[in-house]
Scaffold this active site. Sequence first.
Site, mmCIF file in Angstrom:
data_model
loop_
_atom_site.group_PDB
_atom_site.id
_atom_site.type_symbol
_atom_site.label_atom_id
_atom_site.label_comp_id
_atom_site.label_asym_id
_atom_site.label_seq_id
_atom_site.Cartn_x
_atom_site.Cartn_y
_atom_site.Cartn_z
ATOM 1 N N GLY A 100 0.720 -1.242 -0.033
ATOM 2 C CA GLY A 100 0.074 -0.177 -0.114
ATOM 3 C C GLY A 100 0.905 1.134 0.003
ATOM 4 O O GLY A 100 1.665 1.414 -0.835
ATOM 5 N N GLY A 101 0.414 2.016 0.986
ATOM 6 C CA GLY A 101 1.050 3.398 0.904
ATOM 7 C C GLY A 101 0.329 4.540 0.082
ATOM 8 O O GLY A 101 -0.627 4.155 -0.482
ATOM 9 N N ASN A 103 0.924 6.519 -2.516
ATOM 10 C CA ASN A 103 1.006 6.326 -3.861
ATOM 11 C C ASN A 103 0.168 5.339 -4.519
ATOM 12 O O ASN A 103 -0.453 5.407 -5.778
ATOM 13 C CB ASN A 103 2.369 6.329 -4.653
ATOM 14 C CG ASN A 103 3.048 7.416 -4.178
ATOM 15 O OD1 ASN A 103 2.394 8.576 -4.039
ATOM 16 N ND2 ASN A 103 4.456 7.251 -4.242
ATOM 17 N N GLU A 143 -4.274 2.881 2.152
ATOM 18 C CA GLU A 143 -4.495 4.490 2.462
ATOM 19 C C GLU A 143 -5.627 5.195 1.497
ATOM 20 O O GLU A 143 -5.133 5.424 0.626
ATOM 21 C CB GLU A 143 -3.182 5.160 2.354
ATOM 22 C CG GLU A 143 -2.142 4.692 3.518
ATOM 23 C CD GLU A 143 -0.973 5.676 3.584
ATOM 24 O OE1 GLU A 143 -0.898 6.841 3.051
ATOM 25 O OE2 GLU A 143 -0.215 5.250 4.338
ATOM 26 N N TYR A 144 -6.932 4.921 1.944
ATOM 27 C CA TYR A 144 -7.420 4.555 3.249
ATOM 28 C C TYR A 144 -8.635 3.899 3.016
ATOM 29 O O TYR A 144 -9.483 4.415 2.122
ATOM 30 C CB TYR A 144 -7.590 5.776 4.306
ATOM 31 C CG TYR A 144 -6.512 6.482 4.656
ATOM 32 C CD1 TYR A 144 -5.346 6.201 5.609
ATOM 33 C CD2 TYR A 144 -6.211 7.618 3.704
ATOM 34 C CE1 TYR A 144 -4.333 6.785 5.748
ATOM 35 C CE2 TYR A 144 -5.485 8.429 4.076
ATOM 36 C CZ TYR A 144 -4.064 8.038 5.035
ATOM 37 O OH TYR A 144 -3.182 8.903 5.169
ATOM 38 N N MET A 208 -0.164 6.000 12.755
ATOM 39 C CA MET A 208 0.335 7.260 11.831
ATOM 40 C C MET A 208 0.331 8.396 12.574
ATOM 41 O O MET A 208 -0.497 9.143 12.237
ATOM 42 C CB MET A 208 0.013 7.037 10.582
ATOM 43 C CG MET A 208 0.383 6.166 9.740
ATOM 44 S SD MET A 208 0.033 6.249 7.937
ATOM 45 C CE MET A 208 -1.371 5.514 7.858
ATOM 46 N N TYR A 210 1.313 11.381 12.983
ATOM 47 C CA TYR A 210 1.908 12.469 12.452
ATOM 48 C C TYR A 210 0.953 12.976 11.391
ATOM 49 O O TYR A 210 0.128 12.506 11.104
ATOM 50 C CB TYR A 210 3.332 11.926 12.127
ATOM 51 C CG TYR A 210 3.553 10.642 11.602
ATOM 52 C CD1 TYR A 210 2.998 10.295 10.315
ATOM 53 C CD2 TYR A 210 4.226 9.525 12.230
ATOM 54 C CE1 TYR A 210 3.227 8.965 9.676
ATOM 55 C CE2 TYR A 210 4.170 8.521 11.919
ATOM 56 C CZ TYR A 210 3.749 8.130 10.581
ATOM 57 O OH TYR A 210 3.909 6.810 9.953
#
Length: 400
Positions: A100-101, A103, A143-144, A208, A210
């Site tokens: 994932g991530g 992008n 995400e997500y 996460m 942040y």
Amino acid sequence: MKGIFLAALLSALIAVYASEKVVICYYGTWAVNRPGLGKFGVEDVNPYLCSHIIYAFAGINSDGAVIPLDVELDFGKDNYRNFTDLKKKNPNLKPMLAVGGWNEGSAKYSEMAADPAKRQNFILSALDIILDFQFAGFDLGWEYPNRRDTVHGVDDIENFTQLVKEMREEFDKHGLILTATVSAVEAAAAQSYNVSAISTYLHYVNLMSYDMHGSWDSVTGHNAGLHKGDSDEAIPREQLLTVDVAVEYWLREGCPPEKLVLGVPFYGRTFKLQSESNTGVRAPTDGAGIGGPYTGEVGYVGYNEFCAMLRSDPSWTIRRDFLANVPYAVNGLNWVSYDDPESIRDKVEYALEKDLAGIMVWSIETDDIHNICGGGVYTLLNVISDVLYENSCHFKRQEL
Ligand SMILES: *[C@@H]1O[C@H](CO)[C@@H](O)[C@H](O)[C@H]1NC(C)=O
Ligand SMILES: *[C@@H]1O[C@H](CO)[C@@H](O)[C@H](O)[C@H]1NC(C)=O
Ligand SMILES: *[C@@H]1O[C@H](CO)[C@@H](O)[C@H](O)[C@H]1NC(C)=O
């Protein structure tokens, strides 16, 4: 004889510590292509400072199958293999693969999770790669659910739970670790997760905690303030974007503390101020500020890049928001929120106070691995390690 006895005693002590707090380190593998001192390959990983290390990222195809995102690097140059071979240096290290991530977007994941055949494809193809390369586990970085370019909207929430449940059942047959890395603050997380349900099936939930403020806002703010800051007086607690309010949300919703892993950023968020006469927190901004020489993206700086800027340019003024427990720095119209050794220390101590599972790091390749700034090699990772060690709950402490 005496030496053997001491060695046995030492390894027994290490084994005791081994069951304690985790340090889950994300590694952005594309950093191998960065120029100069920004370059970070698998050979730069210190395998003793993390309990788990996560290879970011794999992706999926339209059938839901897990695929390498950089075939040339991951397979061609044996990067998966070199990465899991880190276990040869430290047998206690658990190398994992993340899918994932940012992008990758949400659409393919929404389609996959909603279709039983694609879910099965996802799980079995992940398993193939994991067993082939001997990863210790897998991290879900969708995400997500139910956000961005989702296809199935709110159905993503329960479909994601279903995916996690099926995946855990399969993983248990092989003794593999399953984690997810999730958005932290209530306003985001409540759209995406059935917290208690996913927490049941995951070994760890990586928060996460942040990206709470950044150049997308119209005023300055902390990337990851631990507590309510100097300028948050008027904001109701449930609307505060802070690390502690996010942690409280996940605990309240039913994530057991021993599964919750506090994410800390090894990077800062940068802003351009509107005026040099208004430079505090919540000062009006005009978009993204500086970028770094290696990461090369405006609005963002690695810790390694920014500590070097602070050292080389005396026009930076460093200030501290003592309520939020984080620093920020100002130089003309440039404003940067970041974490330093002191704020990382405060966050690790906070995680210990709350008896959370441990610390997650995004991400190790922007630590000061070359000691450019005089804080020692792996400045920030060593702070985490030091605090855990001081509190007798480090998994292992050993220099490279
Ligand atoms: C992986 O290790 C092999 C053998 O040491 C080396 O030749 C190769 O360049 C490494 N791959 C990467 C991406 O560094
Ligand atoms: C996806 O979620 C929706 C809503 O909960 C549900 O109707 C559908 O059956 C789910 N799909 C699968 C395959 O579980
Ligand atoms: C969350 O999942 C649990 C267990 O599957 C279920 O009982 C509960 O209804 C779900 N909550 C929501 C809000 O859907």
